[in-house]
Design an enzyme around this catalytic site. Structure first.
Site, PDB file in Angstrom:
ATOM      1  N   HIS A  78       0.836  -1.206   0.000  1.00  7.07           N
ATOM      2  CA  HIS A  78       0.000   0.000   0.000  1.00  7.07           C
ATOM      3  C   HIS A  78       0.867   1.252   0.000  1.00  7.07           C
ATOM      4  O   HIS A  78       1.937   1.287   0.613  1.00  7.07           O
ATOM      5  CB  HIS A  78      -0.982   0.009   1.170  1.00  7.07           C
ATOM      6  CG  HIS A  78      -0.371   0.179   2.537  1.00  7.07           C
ATOM      7  ND1 HIS A  78      -0.198   1.406   3.139  1.00  7.07           N
ATOM      8  CD2 HIS A  78       0.089  -0.733   3.430  1.00  7.07           C
ATOM      9  CE1 HIS A  78       0.334   1.244   4.330  1.00  7.07           C
ATOM     10  NE2 HIS A  78       0.528  -0.044   4.538  1.00  7.07           N
ATOM     11  N   ASP A 197       6.217   2.797   6.518  1.00  7.19           N
ATOM     12  CA  ASP A 197       5.017   1.963   6.392  1.00  7.19           C
ATOM     13  C   ASP A 197       4.083   2.669   5.403  1.00  7.19           C
ATOM     14  O   ASP A 197       3.459   3.667   5.728  1.00  7.19           O
ATOM     15  CB  ASP A 197       4.385   1.833   7.772  1.00  7.19           C
ATOM     16  CG  ASP A 197       3.042   1.132   7.776  1.00  7.19           C
ATOM     17  OD1 ASP A 197       2.639   0.598   6.725  1.00  7.19           O
ATOM     18  OD2 ASP A 197       2.377   1.157   8.827  1.00  7.19           O
ATOM     19  N   GLU A 231      -5.208   1.186   3.043  1.00  4.59           N
ATOM     20  CA  GLU A 231      -4.848   0.218   4.072  1.00  4.59           C
ATOM     21  C   GLU A 231      -4.868   0.842   5.458  1.00  4.59           C
ATOM     22  O   GLU A 231      -5.310   0.211   6.425  1.00  4.59           O
ATOM     23  CB  GLU A 231      -3.460  -0.363   3.775  1.00  4.59           C
ATOM     24  CG  GLU A 231      -3.102  -1.592   4.603  1.00  4.59           C
ATOM     25  CD  GLU A 231      -2.485  -1.264   5.958  1.00  4.59           C
ATOM     26  OE1 GLU A 231      -2.377  -2.169   6.800  1.00  4.59           O
ATOM     27  OE2 GLU A 231      -2.110  -0.085   6.176  1.00  4.59           O
ATOM     28  N   GLU A 232      -4.413   2.085   5.566  1.00  4.41           N
ATOM     29  CA  GLU A 232      -4.306   2.716   6.884  1.00  4.41           C
ATOM     30  C   GLU A 232      -5.665   3.023   7.502  1.00  4.41           C
ATOM     31  O   GLU A 232      -5.752   3.289   8.702  1.00  4.41           O
ATOM     32  CB  GLU A 232      -3.473   4.003   6.792  1.00  4.41           C
ATOM     33  CG  GLU A 232      -2.009   3.796   6.412  1.00  4.41           C
ATOM     34  CD  GLU A 232      -1.220   3.039   7.463  1.00  4.41           C
ATOM     35  OE1 GLU A 232      -1.788   2.720   8.528  1.00  4.41           O
ATOM     36  OE2 GLU A 232      -0.030   2.757   7.225  1.00  4.41           O
ATOM     37  N   ASP A 252       4.466  -5.523   4.312  1.00  3.71           N
ATOM     38  CA  ASP A 252       4.179  -4.347   5.143  1.00  3.71           C
ATOM     39  C   ASP A 252       5.206  -4.269   6.272  1.00  3.71           C
ATOM     40  O   ASP A 252       6.056  -5.153   6.426  1.00  3.71           O
ATOM     41  CB  ASP A 252       2.755  -4.450   5.710  1.00  3.71           C
ATOM     42  CG  ASP A 252       2.090  -3.102   5.867  1.00  3.71           C
ATOM     43  OD1 ASP A 252       2.809  -2.113   6.120  1.00  3.71           O
ATOM     44  OD2 ASP A 252       0.860  -3.023   5.751  1.00  3.71           O
ATOM     45  N   HIS A 332       4.635   3.943  12.970  1.00  3.81           N
ATOM     46  CA  HIS A 332       3.680   5.048  13.013  1.00  3.81           C
ATOM     47  C   HIS A 332       4.168   6.197  13.897  1.00  3.81           C
ATOM     48  O   HIS A 332       3.371   7.003  14.382  1.00  3.81           O
ATOM     49  CB  HIS A 332       2.295   4.583  13.467  1.00  3.81           C
ATOM     50  CG  HIS A 332       1.514   3.922  12.374  1.00  3.81           C
ATOM     51  ND1 HIS A 332       0.148   3.759  12.424  1.00  3.81           N
ATOM     52  CD2 HIS A 332       1.901   3.388  11.194  1.00  3.81           C
ATOM     53  CE1 HIS A 332      -0.267   3.144  11.324  1.00  3.81           C
ATOM     54  NE2 HIS A 332       0.793   2.907  10.559  1.00  3.81           N
TER      55      HIS A 332
END
Length: 397
Positions: A78, A197, A231-232, A252, A332
């Site tokens: 992604h 990510d 995706e997030e 990922d 993140h």
């Protein structure tokens, strides 16, 4: 389990590094991903791999295999990232934020941002600050302030002091706010940046495809690439997968933290995540391929984690699913990985694409007779010892 003969391929680390830095420099919070998808499509085109785009913005491509098997495989990555959206224009001329994706305001503090207005020719910059940002004004109050999205605001880099001034800049509720990544590649190979990510995963997959194309090596079965853009926010690979896909491997970020086995210098094979375990047979096949070719691979299980394949399965994908990752410290947040781990990941993807499906004949169809299911395991059933049944479950005599 039979593993098809595979050959390690040289991974162009300069290409991987360049693609990664260029991807990181393209803002792409979930919901605003057109630019980054265009970039990925151009990279695929340069490799001679055509691609298409769905209505919802997912990009699909295919590296055809040497023969029609009735069952293909897919790699899913992604390009969307965490970010923010303007929730409210504040009376002091600053902006209240709503997060896009799951991330803490603790790591947003101090971030430089771009605010995308509806005027495509204008991008406004700013910075996320806590409400009490001046030590000379608040003294100990700076340290006593709590954290959370209600405790931060965006200071806009324009002479604006009220809501009217913000509106004059074209800023309104619903405008996207992208956190600038500030990527750095150290001499020792560490990559520090926001949004590794999953842009590091995209770069690793593109490097793997380049290695296949450069070597003139075809995948054992047609290999689809699906690049998702939500995706997030949980939608992920909920659409866009070819119906012939029998195996899906998501690529990922893997969690490097206390209590986890993932490392920045290694590839990671996730055995389970917050949704549940991944396919028994596919995960063991990937581990076997890595062992055979000395790929540095660790196994891990994640508690608070969800990937593209969860959305695919929930949407009804009739396929085996697995997750490969690259070790990321402070996911993140202020993320960091290492080029060596990305190299191992890209190499494993190359080897996997060269290998047969776990069950080439069985998985050629979406279903089959129970008696024909491949036998893999023997379990003891009595004092007389085990006897393998039609699906590998021991039966007593």
């Amino acid at each position: 389990m039979t593993v098809r003969k595979t050959t390690p391929l040289p991974i162009d680390l300069d290409y991987l590094r360049q693609v990664l830095v260029e991807l990181l420099d393209i803002p792409s919070p979930s919901g605003r991903t057109d630019h980054v998808q265009q970039y990925v499509g151009e990279r695929l085109s340069a490799l001679g791999i055509p691609s298409t785009l769905t209505r919802r913005g997912a990009l699909s491509a295919c590296l055809p295999g040497p023969r029609e098997t009735g069952a293909d495989r897919a790699i899913v990555v992604h390009t969307d990232t965490i970010g923010g959206m303007v929730k409210r224009l504040k009376e002091n001329g600053r902006l209240e934020l709503k997060p896009i994706g799951t991330h803490s305001a603790r790591f947003a503090e101090g971030a430089h941002v771009r605010i995308f207005t509806d005027d495509l020719d204008r991008v406004v910059t700013g910075q996320v600050l806590p409400l009490k940002a001046s030590g000379h004004r608040y003294n100990e109050g700076v340290d006593l302030q709590g954290f959370g999205w209600e405790q931060v605001e965006v200071r806009v880099d324009e002479p604006v002091e009220d809501i009217a001034g913000l509106r004059a800049l074209g800023i309104d509720a619903g405008d996207f706010v992208a956190f600038l990544p500030n990527p750095t590649v150290t001499p020792s190979g560490y990559v520090k940046s926001r949004h590794l990510d999953d842009k590091a995963g995209v770069a690793a997959v593109l490097a793997a495809l380049k290695a296949m194309v450069d070597a003139g090596v075809k995948p054992a079965v047609s290999a689809h690439l699906l690049v998702t853009v939500t995706e997030e926010i949980g939608h992920g690979a909920s659409h866009g997968l070819d119906p012939d896909v029998a195996e899906i491997v998501s690529v990922d970020a893997a969690v490097v933290a206390p209590g986890q086995q993932s490392r920045e210098h290694s590839a990671t094979l996730a055995m389970g995540d917050g949704v549940g375990p991944f396919d028994y047979h596919l995960t063991r096949n990937l581990a076997s391929i890595a062992r055979e070719h000395d790929v540095d691979l660790v196994r891990d299980v994640f508690d608070y984690y969800r990937s593209d394949v969860a959305a695919a399965v929930e949407a009804g994908a009739h396929a085996r699913v697995a997750l490969l990752g690259f070790g990321v410290d402070a996911t993140h947040g202020h993320e960091r990985t290492h080029l060596e781990g990305l190299r191992h990941l890209a190499q494993l993807i190359c080897l996997y694409l060269q290998s047969d499906l776990v069950f080439p004949e069985w998985d050629a169809e979406p279903e089959g007779d129970l008696a024909d299911f491949p036998s893999l395991a023997v379990q003891p059933a009595s004092a007389d010892g085990p006897r393998e049944g039609p699906i590998g479950i021991a039966q007593s005599a």
